[in-house]
Design a protein around this motif. Structure first.
Motif, PDB file in Angstrom:
ATOM      1  N   UNK A   1       0.863  -1.163   0.000  1.00 39.08           N
ATOM      2  CA  UNK A   1       0.000   0.000   0.000  1.00 39.08           C
ATOM      3  C   UNK A   1       0.910   1.227   0.000  1.00 39.08           C
ATOM      4  N   UNK A   2       0.775   2.073  -1.027  1.00 40.64           N
ATOM      5  CA  UNK A   2       1.740   3.165  -1.185  1.00 40.64           C
ATOM      6  C   UNK A   2       1.668   4.196  -0.055  1.00 40.64           C
ATOM      7  N   UNK A   3       0.531   4.212   0.700  1.00 42.73           N
ATOM      8  CA  UNK A   3       0.454   5.163   1.824  1.00 42.73           C
ATOM      9  C   UNK A   3       1.012   4.584   3.115  1.00 42.73           C
ATOM     10  N   UNK A   4       0.529   3.363   3.458  1.00 47.40           N
ATOM     11  CA  UNK A   4       0.981   2.788   4.748  1.00 47.40           C
ATOM     12  C   UNK A   4       2.296   2.028   4.577  1.00 47.40           C
ATOM     13  N   UNK A   5       2.660   1.714   3.328  1.00 44.71           N
ATOM     14  CA  UNK A   5       3.824   0.880   2.985  1.00 44.71           C
ATOM     15  C   UNK A   5       3.652  -0.564   3.447  1.00 44.71           C
ATOM     16  N   UNK A   6       2.437  -0.908   3.960  1.00 48.69           N
ATOM     17  CA  UNK A   6       2.180  -2.287   4.408  1.00 48.69           C
ATOM     18  C   UNK A   6       1.914  -3.184   3.198  1.00 48.69           C
ATOM     19  N   UNK A   7       2.545  -4.385   3.156  1.00 51.28           N
ATOM     20  CA  UNK A   7       2.318  -5.278   2.018  1.00 51.28           C
ATOM     21  C   UNK A   7       1.004  -6.035   2.123  1.00 51.28           C
ATOM     22  N   UNK A   8       0.371  -6.358   0.989  1.00 50.46           N
ATOM     23  CA  UNK A   8      -0.766  -7.270   1.004  1.00 50.46           C
ATOM     24  C   UNK A   8      -0.646  -8.234  -0.185  1.00 50.46           C
ATOM     25  N   UNK A   9      -1.157  -9.457   0.019  1.00 44.48           N
ATOM     26  CA  UNK A   9      -1.013 -10.513  -0.990  1.00 44.48           C
ATOM     27  C   UNK A   9      -2.227 -10.503  -1.906  1.00 44.48           C
ATOM     28  N   UNK A  10      -2.024 -10.391  -3.211  1.00 43.47           N
ATOM     29  CA  UNK A  10      -3.148 -10.401  -4.140  1.00 43.47           C
ATOM     30  C   UNK A  10      -3.145 -11.632  -5.036  1.00 43.47           C
ATOM     31  N   UNK A  11      -2.095 -12.440  -4.985  1.00 45.83           N
ATOM     32  CA  UNK A  11      -2.058 -13.669  -5.790  1.00 45.83           C
ATOM     33  C   UNK A  11      -1.070 -14.637  -5.156  1.00 45.83           C
ATOM     34  N   UNK A  12      -1.408 -15.926  -5.285  1.00 43.02           N
ATOM     35  CA  UNK A  12      -0.506 -16.924  -4.697  1.00 43.02           C
ATOM     36  C   UNK A  12      -0.629 -18.218  -5.471  1.00 43.02           C
ATOM     37  N   UNK A  13       0.447 -18.752  -5.927  1.00 45.52           N
ATOM     38  CA  UNK A  13       0.442 -20.030  -6.641  1.00 45.52           C
ATOM     39  C   UNK A  13       1.673 -20.807  -6.180  1.00 45.52           C
ATOM     40  N   UNK A  14       1.492 -21.537  -5.092  1.00 47.70           N
ATOM     41  CA  UNK A  14       2.596 -22.311  -4.519  1.00 47.70           C
ATOM     42  C   UNK A  14       2.101 -23.728  -4.312  1.00 47.70           C
ATOM     43  N   UNK A  15       2.997 -24.731  -4.335  1.00 47.27           N
ATOM     44  CA  UNK A  15       2.550 -26.081  -3.959  1.00 47.27           C
ATOM     45  C   UNK A  15       2.007 -26.045  -2.525  1.00 47.27           C
ATOM     46  N   UNK A  16       0.964 -26.890  -2.210  1.00 45.72           N
ATOM     47  CA  UNK A  16       0.396 -26.891  -0.853  1.00 45.72           C
ATOM     48  C   UNK A  16       1.427 -27.301   0.183  1.00 45.72           C
ATOM     49  N   UNK A  17       2.218 -28.308  -0.186  1.00 46.52           N
ATOM     50  CA  UNK A  17       3.195 -28.856   0.760  1.00 46.52           C
ATOM     51  C   UNK A  17       4.600 -28.465   0.310  1.00 46.52           C
ATOM     52  N   UNK A  18       5.347 -27.887   1.223  1.00 46.20           N
ATOM     53  CA  UNK A  18       6.736 -27.556   0.868  1.00 46.20           C
ATOM     54  C   UNK A  18       7.704 -28.278   1.790  1.00 46.20           C
ATOM     55  N   UNK A  19       7.250 -29.424   2.351  1.00 44.13           N
ATOM     56  CA  UNK A  19       8.092 -30.117   3.323  1.00 44.13           C
ATOM     57  C   UNK A  19       9.488 -30.366   2.774  1.00 44.13           C
ATOM     58  N   UNK A  20      10.452 -29.917   3.552  1.00 41.61           N
ATOM     59  CA  UNK A  20      11.865 -30.136   3.222  1.00 41.61           C
ATOM     60  C   UNK A  20      12.355 -29.442   1.965  1.00 41.61           C
ATOM     61  N   UNK A  21      11.562 -28.524   1.437  1.00 39.37           N
ATOM     62  CA  UNK A  21      12.010 -27.838   0.218  1.00 39.37           C
ATOM     63  C   UNK A  21      12.934 -26.683   0.578  1.00 39.37           C
ATOM     64  N   UNK A  22      13.957 -26.494  -0.265  1.00 37.38           N
ATOM     65  CA  UNK A  22      14.778 -25.287  -0.181  1.00 37.38           C
ATOM     66  C   UNK A  22      14.119 -24.271  -1.111  1.00 37.38           C
ATOM     67  N   UNK A  23      13.773 -23.122  -0.562  1.00 39.85           N
ATOM     68  CA  UNK A  23      13.033 -22.127  -1.347  1.00 39.85           C
ATOM     69  C   UNK A  23      13.922 -20.918  -1.623  1.00 39.85           C
ATOM     70  N   UNK A  24      13.932 -20.492  -2.882  1.00 40.30           N
ATOM     71  CA  UNK A  24      14.672 -19.297  -3.294  1.00 40.30           C
ATOM     72  C   UNK A  24      13.659 -18.214  -3.651  1.00 40.30           C
ATOM     73  N   UNK A  25      13.581 -17.179  -2.815  1.00 35.51           N
ATOM     74  CA  UNK A  25      12.649 -16.072  -3.077  1.00 35.51           C
ATOM     75  C   UNK A  25      13.416 -14.992  -3.838  1.00 35.51           C
ATOM     76  N   UNK A  26      12.841 -14.547  -4.957  1.00 37.96           N
ATOM     77  CA  UNK A  26      13.541 -13.521  -5.734  1.00 37.96           C
ATOM     78  C   UNK A  26      12.680 -12.267  -5.847  1.00 37.96           C
ATOM     79  N   UNK A  27      13.257 -11.157  -5.484  1.00 34.10           N
ATOM     80  CA  UNK A  27      12.578  -9.858  -5.481  1.00 34.10           C
ATOM     81  C   UNK A  27      13.687  -8.800  -5.553  1.00 34.10           C
TER      82      UNK A  27
END
Ligand code: URA
Length: 215
Positions: free
Chosen positions: A104-130
């Motif tokens: 939100x450009x005023x509060x700078x607080x993030x909000x999630x508008x889309x998500x497409x991830x596997x349900x289970x990430x057990x033992x996965x190494x995750x690389x977040x890129x931003x």
């Protein structure tokens, strides 16, 4: 949290062109891809491997393959998409999930508008890129998403960070995920955030620089 700021003349050279307001979008995308590949080389040092036997034209020998479950790459939309190509070049066997987080450009607080991830990430190494670690709010939310689904570790790859954002993520992890392994790789750590949450000196709005101003 382990924080790594790459100290390499090639990386600094490319970051300098990235910052330049006269760099075109196509050059910006190319530089981003090149930088991600350099960052990812460092950031995948601890990627899990399994021992395999390989037959060469002469004999058999021991080697390694990337272990299963395969690493998961999560670009944070929209600007993280500009880093995906550089990342999958280096890790072609990884899976890809998506998170759409906007602030939100005023509060700078993030909000999630889309998500497409596997349900289970057990033992996965995750690389977040931003590309930009600014307030740290988006990265905190992304980390929460993947740890809540069981990820084993998170490696965040960003182009430019602000000290305030890195500190915010460190505090968040200490409070919420004290036993989880998180590493953050940056091509540059800048001076500060300005009062509208932009990194200074920074490079402006990474999404706009990559894709133009369309929302
Ligand atoms: N996001 C951007 O694209 N740029 C900044 O400087 C901060 C957040």
């Amino acid at each position: 949290m382990d924080l790594h700021v790459l100290n390499h003349p090639l990386v600094s050279h490319k970051v300098t062109y990235l910052r330049d307001e006269n760099t075109s979008s196509s050059m910006f995308r190319q530089l981003t891809e090149e930088l991600v590949t350099l960052l990812a080389y460092e950031a995948t040092r601890d990627v899990a491997v399994e021992r395999v036997n390989v037959t060469t034209p002469l004999t058999t020998t021991d080697g390694v393959h990337i272990a299963k479950p395969k690493p998961l790459i999560v670009p944070v939309l929209r600007a993280g998409l500009g880093m995906l190509e550089g990342m999958t070049k280096l890790l072609p066997s990884a899976e890809v999930g998506f998170l759409g987080i906007k602030r939100n450009e005023e509060t700078l607080e993030p909000f999630t508008y889309a998500e497409r991830l596997p349900d289970e990430l057990d033992n996965r190494q995750v690389f977040i890129i931003d590309p930009m670690l600014a307030t740290g709010g988006t990265l905190n939310d992304s980390i929460d998403y993947v740890f809540e689904r069981g990820a084993k570790s998170v490696t965040a790859i960003c182009l430019i960070g602000a000290p305030e954002g890195a500190e915010n993520v460190r505090k968040h992890l200490e409070a919420k995920w004290p036993d989880k392994q998180v590493s953050v790789y940056l091509a540059a750590m800048d001076e500060k955030l300005n009062d509208i949450g932009y990194i200074v000196p920074g490079l402006g709005d990474a999404g706009d620089r990559l894709y133009g101003t369309a929302e």
